[in-house]
Design a protein around this motif. Structure first.
Motif, PDB file in Angstrom:
ATOM      1  N   VAL A 156      48.320  79.411  40.119  1.00 17.89           N
ATOM      2  CA  VAL A 156      48.504  77.865  40.268  1.00 17.89           C
ATOM      3  C   VAL A 156      49.389  77.639  41.335  1.00 17.89           C
ATOM      4  O   VAL A 156      49.505  76.613  42.121  1.00 17.89           O
ATOM      5  N   SER A 157      50.703  78.417  41.426  1.00 17.66           N
ATOM      6  CA  SER A 157      51.929  78.069  42.364  1.00 17.66           C
ATOM      7  C   SER A 157      51.151  78.215  43.807  1.00 17.66           C
ATOM      8  O   SER A 157      51.539  77.316  44.645  1.00 17.66           O
ATOM      9  N   ILE A 158      50.144  79.328  44.136  1.00 14.17           N
ATOM     10  CA  ILE A 158      49.731  79.218  45.444  1.00 14.17           C
ATOM     11  C   ILE A 158      48.691  78.143  45.877  1.00 14.17           C
ATOM     12  O   ILE A 158      49.287  77.343  46.967  1.00 14.17           O
ATOM     13  N   PHE A 159      48.144  77.694  44.808  1.00 13.57           N
ATOM     14  CA  PHE A 159      47.197  76.628  45.114  1.00 13.57           C
ATOM     15  C   PHE A 159      47.835  75.226  45.474  1.00 13.57           C
ATOM     16  O   PHE A 159      47.520  74.494  46.161  1.00 13.57           O
ATOM     17  N   SER A 160      48.778  74.941  44.281  1.00 15.15           N
ATOM     18  CA  SER A 160      49.427  73.744  44.339  1.00 15.15           C
ATOM     19  C   SER A 160      50.482  73.866  45.498  1.00 15.15           C
ATOM     20  O   SER A 160      50.725  72.679  46.249  1.00 15.15           O
ATOM     21  N   GLY A 161      51.025  74.848  45.942  1.00 18.26           N
ATOM     22  CA  GLY A 161      51.780  75.144  47.362  1.00 18.26           C
ATOM     23  C   GLY A 161      51.058  74.660  48.531  1.00 18.26           C
ATOM     24  O   GLY A 161      51.584  74.068  49.299  1.00 18.26           O
ATOM     25  N   LEU A 162      49.763  74.976  48.470  1.00 20.58           N
ATOM     26  CA  LEU A 162      48.929  74.806  49.661  1.00 20.58           C
ATOM     27  C   LEU A 162      48.724  73.337  49.658  1.00 20.58           C
ATOM     28  O   LEU A 162      48.582  72.722  50.939  1.00 20.58           O
ATOM     29  N   LEU A 163      48.168  72.796  48.507  1.00 21.10           N
ATOM     30  CA  LEU A 163      48.037  71.239  48.540  1.00 21.10           C
ATOM     31  C   LEU A 163      49.350  70.524  48.924  1.00 21.10           C
ATOM     32  O   LEU A 163      49.381  69.519  49.532  1.00 21.10           O
ATOM     33  N   ALA A 164      50.712  70.923  48.459  1.00 23.73           N
ATOM     34  CA  ALA A 164      51.772  70.247  48.917  1.00 23.73           C
ATOM     35  C   ALA A 164      52.052  70.515  50.392  1.00 23.73           C
ATOM     36  O   ALA A 164      52.566  69.463  50.696  1.00 23.73           O
ATOM     37  N   ALA A 165      51.666  71.312  50.881  1.00 22.86           N
ATOM     38  CA  ALA A 165      51.993  71.642  52.263  1.00 22.86           C
ATOM     39  C   ALA A 165      50.962  70.858  53.142  1.00 22.86           C
ATOM     40  O   ALA A 165      51.498  70.300  54.342  1.00 22.86           O
ATOM     41  N   ARG A 166      49.590  70.821  52.750  1.00 23.72           N
ATOM     42  CA  ARG A 166      48.843  69.991  53.584  1.00 23.72           C
ATOM     43  C   ARG A 166      48.946  68.449  53.217  1.00 23.72           C
ATOM     44  O   ARG A 166      48.777  67.720  54.280  1.00 23.72           O
ATOM     45  N   GLN A 167      48.974  68.073  51.849  1.00 18.31           N
ATOM     46  CA  GLN A 167      49.185  66.734  51.564  1.00 18.31           C
ATOM     47  C   GLN A 167      50.639  65.980  51.810  1.00 18.31           C
ATOM     48  O   GLN A 167      50.606  64.725  51.617  1.00 18.31           O
ATOM     49  N   LYS A 168      51.642  66.848  51.880  1.00 12.27           N
ATOM     50  CA  LYS A 168      52.764  66.273  51.926  1.00 12.27           C
ATOM     51  C   LYS A 168      53.278  65.531  50.758  1.00 12.27           C
ATOM     52  O   LYS A 168      53.841  64.435  50.688  1.00 12.27           O
ATOM     53  N   ARG A 169      52.744  65.984  49.387  1.00 11.75           N
ATOM     54  CA  ARG A 169      53.163  65.331  48.368  1.00 11.75           C
ATOM     55  C   ARG A 169      53.908  66.086  47.418  1.00 11.75           C
ATOM     56  O   ARG A 169      53.820  67.329  47.195  1.00 11.75           O
ATOM     57  N   GLU A 170      55.020  65.349  46.944  1.00  6.98           N
ATOM     58  CA  GLU A 170      56.045  66.223  45.991  1.00  6.98           C
ATOM     59  C   GLU A 170      55.538  66.637  44.924  1.00  6.98           C
ATOM     60  O   GLU A 170      56.194  67.775  44.153  1.00  6.98           O
ATOM     61  N   LYS A 171      54.623  66.133  44.291  1.00  2.00           N
ATOM     62  CA  LYS A 171      54.134  66.103  42.897  1.00  2.00           C
ATOM     63  C   LYS A 171      53.503  67.707  43.079  1.00  2.00           C
ATOM     64  O   LYS A 171      53.768  68.531  41.972  1.00  2.00           O
ATOM     65  N   TRP A 172      52.829  67.975  43.966  1.00  2.00           N
ATOM     66  CA  TRP A 172      52.265  69.513  44.011  1.00  2.00           C
ATOM     67  C   TRP A 172      53.308  70.362  44.365  1.00  2.00           C
ATOM     68  O   TRP A 172      53.342  71.642  43.692  1.00  2.00           O
ATOM     69  N   ALA A 173      54.348  70.044  45.053  1.00  4.24           N
ATOM     70  CA  ALA A 173      55.283  71.106  45.354  1.00  4.24           C
ATOM     71  C   ALA A 173      56.192  71.303  43.786  1.00  4.24           C
ATOM     72  O   ALA A 173      56.648  72.632  43.780  1.00  4.24           O
ATOM     73  N   THR A 174      56.318  70.389  43.286  1.00  2.00           N
ATOM     74  CA  THR A 174      56.865  70.427  41.646  1.00  2.00           C
ATOM     75  C   THR A 174      56.224  71.305  40.974  1.00  2.00           C
ATOM     76  O   THR A 174      56.732  72.279  40.158  1.00  2.00           O
ATOM     77  N   VAL A 175      54.956  71.274  40.966  1.00  2.00           N
ATOM     78  CA  VAL A 175      53.946  72.185  40.231  1.00  2.00           C
ATOM     79  C   VAL A 175      54.259  73.585  40.690  1.00  2.00           C
ATOM     80  O   VAL A 175      54.386  74.537  39.881  1.00  2.00           O
ATOM     81  N   SER A 176      54.107  73.728  41.762  1.00  2.00           N
ATOM     82  CA  SER A 176      54.449  75.235  42.539  1.00  2.00           C
ATOM     83  C   SER A 176      55.510  75.775  42.294  1.00  2.00           C
ATOM     84  O   SER A 176      55.657  76.781  41.888  1.00  2.00           O
ATOM     85  N   HIS A 177      56.611  74.786  42.171  1.00  2.00           N
ATOM     86  CA  HIS A 177      58.196  75.462  41.994  1.00  2.00           C
ATOM     87  C   HIS A 177      58.036  75.891  40.326  1.00  2.00           C
ATOM     88  O   HIS A 177      58.620  77.003  40.040  1.00  2.00           O
ATOM     89  N   TYR A 178      57.732  74.978  39.494  1.00  2.00           N
ATOM     90  CA  TYR A 178      57.721  75.446  38.000  1.00  2.00           C
ATOM     91  C   TYR A 178      56.776  76.573  37.591  1.00  2.00           C
ATOM     92  O   TYR A 178      57.021  77.228  36.723  1.00  2.00           O
TER      93      TYR A 178
END
Length: 271
Positions: A19-41
């Motif tokens: 989950v962290s890998i895929f949400s991190g990739l989405l955060a890096a591509r889309q520049k959206r903070e919510k995906w970075a938060t999901v990846s973080h937790y």
């Protein structure tokens, strides 16, 4: 029960790392903070699950649960408590779990302190750290689990015990030192990868990871010295190394780490 808890916790940790890998990739591509938060937790969830699995294995060793194959193969009721702890990393499965334990804890600590300092690097940091952790968790879940049980009506009453060569004071503290040195190097590696991918090749990532680099180098240094002492005392091959392949393999990353330590000091001073 211990094996069930351990297997469930490792499976949950693997799921959290994915989950962290895929949400991190989405955060890096889309520049959206919510995906970075999901990846973080998700990193925290993976860490907590690995802690539970490690506690389960340690409980099995200390309570002589010989229904567990790993406990039966690497411990017995006559071993002192210190060597029961050492049995945790005395076999391949336990060593992989210990590696995953240190990696998950260091990852959780690193992202906690770095999140606000280099937010633009964090998505790729999450991806890199959890890819490494996910590799070890996949091995533990699908290939070489420390929570396999005996297919017997009754559990064995006695274990095989730890290899006598490994029942040595230096061996009890040498492997965790080396493995901690290896594992914690994932932190500066992850930030270095993130800096390369994002093109932010200034000294920011070095400032964030300097302490981790020093900690990793310290544990590698200590582990190599302890391993040399163990080889000298236990193996008796005529020297501290005497070309023992394991000890020589352990010191090679130390040379690389020392070179890295000097190079980042130069980069930080001269830009």
């Amino acid at each position: 029960m211990i094996s069930l808890i351990g297997k469930t916790a490792l499976s949950l940790a693997l799921l959290a790392s994915l989950v962290s890998i895929f949400s991190g990739l989405l955060a890096a591509r889309q520049k959206r903070e919510k995906w970075a938060t999901v990846s973080h937790y998700a990193v925290y969830v993976a860490c907590a699950a690995v802690l539970v699995a490690s506690a389960a294995l340690l409980s099995g060793l200390l309570n002589h649960d010989f229904s567990n194959e790993y406990v039966q193969h690497y411990s017995d009721t006559r071993m002192p408590t210190m060597y029961l702890f050492a049995s945790f990393w005395g076999g391949q499965e336990g060593s992989l779990l210990f590696w995953a334990l240190v990696l998950s804890v260091s990852s959780a600590l690193a992202i906690t302190f770095a999140r606000d300092k280099v937010p633009h690097l964090m998505p790729w940091v999450y991806v890199t750290l959890m890819t490494i952790l996910g590799f070890f968790l996949a091995l533990l879940v699908f290939m070489t689990s420390p929570f396999d049980t005996h297919f017997l009506l009754e559990a064995p009453q006695q274990g095989s015990g730890l290899n006598p060569v490994l029942q040595n004071y230096w061996m009890a503290i040498h492997p965790p030192s080396i493995l901690t040195g290896y594992s914690t190097f994932a932190v500066p590696f992850a930030f270095g990868v993130a800096a390369i991918i994002t093109g932010n090749l200034d000294v920011e990532w070095i400032k964030v990871t300097r302490r981790w680099l020093l900690i990793s180098w310290m544990f590698l240094s200590l582990g190599s010295l302890l391993g040399a002492r163990w080889a000298y005392e236990e193996l008796g091959w005529g020297g501290y190394w005497a070309w023992d392949p394991v000890e020589n393999a352990a010191i090679l990353p130390w040379f690389t780490a020392t070179a890295l330590l000097h190079s980042v000091m130069i980069q930080e001073r001269r830009g």
